[in-house]
Write a protein that holds these residues in place. Structure first.
Motif, PDB file in Angstrom:
ATOM      1  N   PRO A 189      96.222  93.348 -19.051  1.00  0.00           N
ATOM      2  CA  PRO A 189      95.428  93.474 -18.442  1.00  0.00           C
ATOM      3  C   PRO A 189      96.167  95.195 -17.404  1.00  0.00           C
ATOM      4  O   PRO A 189      97.763  94.711 -17.215  1.00  0.00           O
ATOM      5  CB  PRO A 189      94.980  92.753 -17.677  1.00  0.00           C
ATOM      6  CG  PRO A 189      95.417  91.739 -18.939  1.00  0.00           C
ATOM      7  CD  PRO A 189      95.945  91.957 -19.565  1.00  0.00           C
ATOM      8  N   ARG A 190      95.489  96.119 -17.133  1.00  0.00           N
ATOM      9  CA  ARG A 190      96.343  96.871 -16.007  1.00  0.00           C
ATOM     10  C   ARG A 190      96.476  95.683 -14.459  1.00  0.00           C
ATOM     11  O   ARG A 190      98.291  96.687 -14.253  1.00  0.00           O
ATOM     12  CB  ARG A 190      94.836  98.071 -15.580  1.00  0.00           C
ATOM     13  CG  ARG A 190      95.785  98.746 -14.173  1.00  0.00           C
ATOM     14  CD  ARG A 190      94.925 100.124 -14.135  1.00  0.00           C
ATOM     15  NE  ARG A 190      93.585  99.244 -14.533  1.00  0.00           N
ATOM     16  CZ  ARG A 190      92.396 100.355 -14.178  1.00  0.00           C
ATOM     17  NH1 ARG A 190      93.072 101.046 -13.295  1.00  0.00           N
ATOM     18  NH2 ARG A 190      91.388  99.666 -14.237  1.00  0.00           N
ATOM     19  N   ASP A 191      96.377  95.142 -14.455  1.00  0.00           N
ATOM     20  CA  ASP A 191      96.522  94.722 -13.155  1.00  0.00           C
ATOM     21  C   ASP A 191      97.855  93.788 -13.554  1.00  0.00           C
ATOM     22  O   ASP A 191      99.022  93.350 -12.317  1.00  0.00           O
ATOM     23  CB  ASP A 191      95.623  93.144 -12.048  1.00  0.00           C
ATOM     24  CG  ASP A 191      94.332  93.793 -12.335  1.00  0.00           C
ATOM     25  OD1 ASP A 191      94.665  94.508 -11.418  1.00  0.00           O
ATOM     26  OD2 ASP A 191      93.490  92.490 -11.918  1.00  0.00           O
ATOM     27  N   VAL A 192      98.241  92.884 -14.459  1.00  0.00           N
ATOM     28  CA  VAL A 192      99.268  92.487 -14.894  1.00  0.00           C
ATOM     29  C   VAL A 192     100.437  93.377 -15.285  1.00  0.00           C
ATOM     30  O   VAL A 192     101.928  92.813 -15.166  1.00  0.00           O
ATOM     31  CB  VAL A 192      99.335  91.144 -16.292  1.00  0.00           C
ATOM     32  CG1 VAL A 192      99.941  90.601 -16.643  1.00  0.00           C
ATOM     33  CG2 VAL A 192      98.255  90.705 -16.126  1.00  0.00           C
ATOM     34  N   ARG A 193     100.099  94.670 -16.479  1.00  0.00           N
ATOM     35  CA  ARG A 193     101.445  95.426 -16.164  1.00  0.00           C
ATOM     36  C   ARG A 193     101.699  96.467 -14.989  1.00  0.00           C
ATOM     37  O   ARG A 193     102.710  96.524 -14.773  1.00  0.00           O
ATOM     38  CB  ARG A 193     100.735  96.407 -16.713  1.00  0.00           C
ATOM     39  CG  ARG A 193     100.488  96.485 -18.745  1.00  0.00           C
ATOM     40  CD  ARG A 193      99.543  97.236 -19.426  1.00  0.00           C
ATOM     41  NE  ARG A 193      99.297  98.842 -18.647  1.00  0.00           N
ATOM     42  CZ  ARG A 193      97.507  98.325 -18.616  1.00  0.00           C
ATOM     43  NH1 ARG A 193      97.278  97.915 -20.046  1.00  0.00           N
ATOM     44  NH2 ARG A 193      97.226  99.790 -17.938  1.00  0.00           N
ATOM     45  N   GLN A 194     100.639  96.121 -13.962  1.00  0.00           N
ATOM     46  CA  GLN A 194     101.585  96.988 -12.520  1.00  0.00           C
ATOM     47  C   GLN A 194     102.073  95.459 -12.018  1.00  0.00           C
ATOM     48  O   GLN A 194     103.247  95.597 -11.005  1.00  0.00           O
ATOM     49  CB  GLN A 194     100.036  96.810 -12.200  1.00  0.00           C
ATOM     50  CG  GLN A 194     100.075  98.551 -12.567  1.00  0.00           C
ATOM     51  CD  GLN A 194      97.954  98.736 -11.538  1.00  0.00           C
ATOM     52  OE1 GLN A 194      97.600  98.049 -10.623  1.00  0.00           O
ATOM     53  NE2 GLN A 194      97.693 100.032 -11.760  1.00  0.00           N
ATOM     54  N   HIS A 195     101.697  94.496 -11.633  1.00  0.00           N
ATOM     55  CA  HIS A 195     102.729  93.542 -11.051  1.00  0.00           C
ATOM     56  C   HIS A 195     103.690  93.474 -11.768  1.00  0.00           C
ATOM     57  O   HIS A 195     105.220  93.067 -10.845  1.00  0.00           O
ATOM     58  CB  HIS A 195     101.716  92.409 -11.124  1.00  0.00           C
ATOM     59  CG  HIS A 195     102.468  90.714 -10.815  1.00  0.00           C
ATOM     60  ND1 HIS A 195     103.372  90.374 -10.298  1.00  0.00           N
ATOM     61  CD2 HIS A 195     101.772  90.046 -10.069  1.00  0.00           C
ATOM     62  CE1 HIS A 195     103.511  89.873  -9.712  1.00  0.00           C
ATOM     63  NE2 HIS A 195     102.404  89.486  -9.818  1.00  0.00           N
ATOM     64  N   PHE A 196     104.225  93.049 -12.957  1.00  0.00           N
ATOM     65  CA  PHE A 196     105.111  93.155 -13.920  1.00  0.00           C
ATOM     66  C   PHE A 196     106.282  94.441 -14.507  1.00  0.00           C
ATOM     67  O   PHE A 196     106.804  94.425 -14.489  1.00  0.00           O
ATOM     68  CB  PHE A 196     105.124  92.034 -14.901  1.00  0.00           C
ATOM     69  CG  PHE A 196     105.080  90.532 -14.169  1.00  0.00           C
ATOM     70  CD1 PHE A 196     106.059  90.075 -14.385  1.00  0.00           C
ATOM     71  CD2 PHE A 196     103.887  90.600 -14.363  1.00  0.00           C
ATOM     72  CE1 PHE A 196     105.550  88.543 -14.294  1.00  0.00           C
ATOM     73  CE2 PHE A 196     102.878  89.258 -14.343  1.00  0.00           C
ATOM     74  CZ  PHE A 196     104.175  88.038 -14.259  1.00  0.00           C
ATOM     75  N   GLY A 197     105.616  96.166 -13.775  1.00  0.00           N
ATOM     76  CA  GLY A 197     105.626  96.736 -13.725  1.00  0.00           C
ATOM     77  C   GLY A 197     106.256  97.541 -15.118  1.00  0.00           C
ATOM     78  O   GLY A 197     107.419  98.440 -16.026  1.00  0.00           O
TER      79      GLY A 197
END
Length: 78
Positions: free
Chosen positions: A14-22
């Motif tokens: 999910p996008r939120d997870v990708r963004q959170h962890f870079g």
């Protein structure tokens, strides 16, 4: 958050997870089994692996010969 496993064994993070962890496209990631869980982490890059500095300095001295007998260097004290 929930996602579905495809027939090829792929999932969309999910996008939120990708963004959170870079996480970026093309990045390597690792999967680790931790008890009854799966941990997904960004793989360490070669830059991070070299952060210790080990092996980065080259010596100008000649290497020790492979057949060197260390015992031959020992001398009796007077």
């Amino acid at each position: 958050m929930q996602t579905t496993l495809t027939s090829k064994g792929q999932v969309t993070i999910p996008r939120d997870v990708r963004q959170h962890f870079g996480l970026k496209q093309g990045m390597a990631i690792t999967f680790e089994i931790e008890g009854d869980h799966i941990a997904l982490r960004p793989a360490r890059s070669s830059r991070q692996a070299q952060a210790s500095g080990f092996g980065l300095i080259k010596s100008r001295r000649k290497g020790v010969p492979v057949d060197l007998d260390v015992a031959s260097l020992v001398t009796d004290a007077p």
